[in-house]
Design a protein around this motif. Structure first.
Motif, PDB file in Angstrom:
ATOM      1  N   SER A   1       0.797  -1.306   0.041  1.00 37.33           N
ATOM      2  CA  SER A   1      -0.002   0.144   0.081  1.00 37.33           C
ATOM      3  C   SER A   1       0.735   1.157  -0.018  1.00 37.33           C
TER       4      SER A   1
ATOM      5  N   LYS B   1       2.955   4.461  -0.683  1.00 39.61           N
ATOM      6  CA  LYS B   1       3.044   5.572  -1.813  1.00 39.61           C
ATOM      7  C   LYS B   1       4.219   6.460  -1.378  1.00 39.61           C
TER       8      LYS B   1
ATOM      9  N   SER C   1       3.473   0.067  -5.785  1.00 37.47           N
ATOM     10  CA  SER C   1       2.726   1.139  -5.370  1.00 37.47           C
ATOM     11  C   SER C   1       3.341   2.623  -4.925  1.00 37.47           C
TER      12      SER C   1
END
Length: 217
Positions: free
Chosen positions: A151, A153, A174
């Motif tokens: 997840s 970023k 990601s």
């Protein structure tokens, strides 16, 4: 308990004038168990050198700023699955913590949260985490294994600066941004795998990484 008796002389007789009971200053127990609250307050246990173990119960969602900063003898921390936020400097300079299991629901790691935790050898991060804060794991010189979540970023500036024992790094697909000096001084780093979607790599992100040999894209 210390008992103090004051005796005074009156004429040819002696009389007890006062009696004091003194108790030694109560010291903080070496194991702390925290439950029944949603947050641990700012600087609540800061610089407490008596604590060696912390067990945080279910229901706690936030560890406040500098809550355990400078607890130089703290070795073990048990975090609840309900934990969502670890505040700025929460465990800064807790150099004896040797194991760190971060819970699944964690969504925020603040500025310098674990900076200077030089005994941590392995970190696994929550799959709900989208950002690693500035200098969050700076100077974690014992860190050898790092599992970054799918997840993730953004890795902010200096996030892993001077993690000198880290030898390999697999960045998730990601990931979009790596901040300035994010991995500066990771002198053992040899292998990096970059994702296709990376948009920005900050200045000096991998400066002073002399062992770097292989970069995968």
């Amino acid at each position: 308990m210390i008992l103090i008796i004051i005796i005074v002389k009156i004429g040819k007789c002696y009389k007890i004038s006062q009696i004091f009971s003194l108790f030694p200053k109560e010291t903080m127990p070496r194991t702390i168990t925290i439950s029944g609250v949603k947050s641990i307050q700012t600087e609540e246990y800061k610089n407490n050198n008596e604590i060696t173990e912390v067990k945080i119960g279910e229901g706690v969602e936030i560890i406040g700023t500098s809550a355990f900063s400078g607890c130089s003898n703290l070795k073990y921390v048990e975090l609840p699955s309900t934990l969502e936020v670890i505040g700025n400097w929460a465990f800064e300079d807790c150099a004896e913590i040797n194991e760190l299991i971060l819970p699944y629901n964690l969504i925020e790691i603040g500025y310098e949260s674990f900076s200077g935790c030089s005994s941590i050898k392995e970190i696994s991060l929550s799959d709900k985490l989208s950002k690693i804060g500035q200098s969050a794991f700076g100077n974690c010189s014992g860190l050898a294994k790092l599992d970054l979540p799918k997840s993730l970023k953004k890795i902010e500036d200096d996030a892993f600066v001077d993690c000198s024992n880290l030898s390999s790094l697999c960045l998730p697909d990601s990931l979009i941004e790596i901040g300035d000096s994010a991995f500066t001084g990771c002198s053992s780093l040899k292998y990096i795998r970059f994702p296709d979607n990376i948009e920005e790599i900050g200045d000096g992100a991998f400066y002073e990484c002399p062992s770097l040999e292989v970069i995968y894209c």
